[in-house]
Design a protein around this motif. Structure first.
Motif, PDB file in Angstrom:
ATOM      1  N   GLN A   1      33.768 -17.140  21.940  1.00 28.67           N
ATOM      2  CA  GLN A   1      34.301 -15.848  21.761  1.00 28.67           C
ATOM      3  C   GLN A   1      35.220 -15.963  20.450  1.00 28.67           C
ATOM      4  O   GLN A   1      36.061 -16.673  20.254  1.00 28.67           O
ATOM      5  N   PRO A   2      34.849 -15.122  19.377  1.00 27.36           N
ATOM      6  CA  PRO A   2      35.485 -15.087  18.283  1.00 27.36           C
ATOM      7  C   PRO A   2      37.057 -14.437  18.362  1.00 27.36           C
ATOM      8  O   PRO A   2      37.332 -13.667  18.960  1.00 27.36           O
TER       9      PRO A   2
ATOM     10  N   ALA B   1      32.039 -12.999  10.582  1.00 27.95           N
ATOM     11  CA  ALA B   1      31.409 -14.318  10.358  1.00 27.95           C
ATOM     12  C   ALA B   1      30.640 -14.627  11.742  1.00 27.95           C
ATOM     13  O   ALA B   1      29.616 -15.308  11.549  1.00 27.95           O
ATOM     14  N   TYR B   2      31.260 -14.634  12.882  1.00 27.32           N
ATOM     15  CA  TYR B   2      30.589 -14.878  13.971  1.00 27.32           C
ATOM     16  C   TYR B   2      29.331 -13.973  14.160  1.00 27.32           C
ATOM     17  O   TYR B   2      28.354 -14.359  14.643  1.00 27.32           O
ATOM     18  N   CYS B   3      29.277 -12.551  14.116  1.00 31.99           N
ATOM     19  CA  CYS B   3      28.088 -11.848  14.087  1.00 31.99           C
ATOM     20  C   CYS B   3      26.990 -12.239  13.029  1.00 31.99           C
ATOM     21  O   CYS B   3      25.972 -12.131  13.387  1.00 31.99           O
ATOM     22  N   LEU B   4      27.559 -12.411  12.051  1.00 32.06           N
ATOM     23  CA  LEU B   4      26.561 -13.056  10.756  1.00 32.06           C
ATOM     24  C   LEU B   4      25.769 -14.359  11.201  1.00 32.06           C
ATOM     25  O   LEU B   4      24.599 -14.341  11.237  1.00 32.06           O
ATOM     26  N   LEU B   5      26.503 -15.143  11.753  1.00 31.17           N
ATOM     27  CA  LEU B   5      25.861 -16.363  12.165  1.00 31.17           C
ATOM     28  C   LEU B   5      25.062 -16.313  13.333  1.00 31.17           C
ATOM     29  O   LEU B   5      23.769 -16.818  13.179  1.00 31.17           O
ATOM     30  N   ARG B   6      25.245 -15.501  14.386  1.00 34.04           N
ATOM     31  CA  ARG B   6      24.467 -15.095  15.489  1.00 34.04           C
ATOM     32  C   ARG B   6      23.336 -14.373  15.048  1.00 34.04           C
ATOM     33  O   ARG B   6      22.251 -14.934  15.603  1.00 34.04           O
ATOM     34  N   ASP B   7      23.257 -13.351  14.311  1.00 31.56           N
ATOM     35  CA  ASP B   7      22.217 -12.654  13.898  1.00 31.56           C
ATOM     36  C   ASP B   7      21.337 -13.518  12.809  1.00 31.56           C
ATOM     37  O   ASP B   7      19.881 -13.223  13.057  1.00 31.56           O
TER      38      ASP B   7
ATOM     39  N   ILE C   1      27.288 -16.185  20.933  1.00 35.25           N
ATOM     40  CA  ILE C   1      26.782 -17.442  20.560  1.00 35.25           C
ATOM     41  C   ILE C   1      27.071 -18.502  21.800  1.00 35.25           C
ATOM     42  O   ILE C   1      28.469 -18.568  22.356  1.00 35.25           O
ATOM     43  N   GLY C   2      25.906 -19.334  22.202  1.00 37.39           N
ATOM     44  CA  GLY C   2      26.343 -20.361  23.028  1.00 37.39           C
ATOM     45  C   GLY C   2      26.630 -21.688  22.478  1.00 37.39           C
ATOM     46  O   GLY C   2      25.970 -22.042  21.529  1.00 37.39           O
ATOM     47  N   LEU C   3      27.461 -22.493  22.903  1.00 38.29           N
ATOM     48  CA  LEU C   3      27.704 -23.967  22.515  1.00 38.29           C
ATOM     49  C   LEU C   3      27.531 -24.817  23.563  1.00 38.29           C
ATOM     50  O   LEU C   3      27.828 -24.745  24.589  1.00 38.29           O
ATOM     51  N   ALA C   4      26.648 -25.636  23.202  1.00 35.79           N
ATOM     52  CA  ALA C   4      26.403 -27.051  24.404  1.00 35.79           C
ATOM     53  C   ALA C   4      26.798 -28.256  23.761  1.00 35.79           C
ATOM     54  O   ALA C   4      26.329 -28.533  22.620  1.00 35.79           O
TER      55      ALA C   4
END
Length: 131
Positions: free
Chosen positions: A41-42, A49-55, A86-89
């Motif tokens: 969660q940003p 930046a979070y939305c740009l990376l996800r897209d 965005i999921g992080l594993a």
């Protein structure tokens, strides 16, 4: 003796960020290496930046491979689109896998198990950010 300020001074450089080293095709990492999953969660300052990376990851079918610090321990991490987020594993190192999974197939050279999984999988890297 440590003071209350000492642990903050000893923190790793990636303690407040996620460093993405490169982007790989979505199927490049063997699922057996997945350890723990999180949903990112940003903060308000990083929302764009979070939305740009996800897209960008969604549009290109790529995932991010990098490092993150969780509870003062730096880990290898995989970023991928997850719904509207965005999921992080976190990933296991191959040497931490149990039994025959750690040793690999019969006849596998020991040096191969020290290389990152995406390198052993034969993922090509051209150096221009695309594989």
């Amino acid at each position: 003796m440590l003071s209350e300020e000492d642990p903050a001074e000893l923190s790793l450089p990636s303690s407040h960020t996620i460093e993405v080293a490169e982007f790989l095709p979505a199927g490049a990492v063997d699922p057996v290496l997945l350890d723990c999953s999180y949903v990112l969660q940003p903060q308000q300052v990083g929302l764009r930046a979070y939305c740009l990376l996800r897209d960008a990851m969604t549009d290109t079918g790529r995932i991010g491979l990098g490092r993150v610090t969780i509870r003062i321990r730096e880990r290898l991490a995989l970023l991928r689109p997850y719904g509207q987020g965005i999921g992080l594993a976190t990933l296991l190192w191959p040497r931490r896998l149990p039994g025959p999974l750690a040793r690999g197939a019969a006849g596998t050279d020991r040096r191969e198990t020290r290389r990152p999984a995406w390198r052993r999988a034969g993922v090509a890297h051209r150096g221009d950010g695309r594989s």
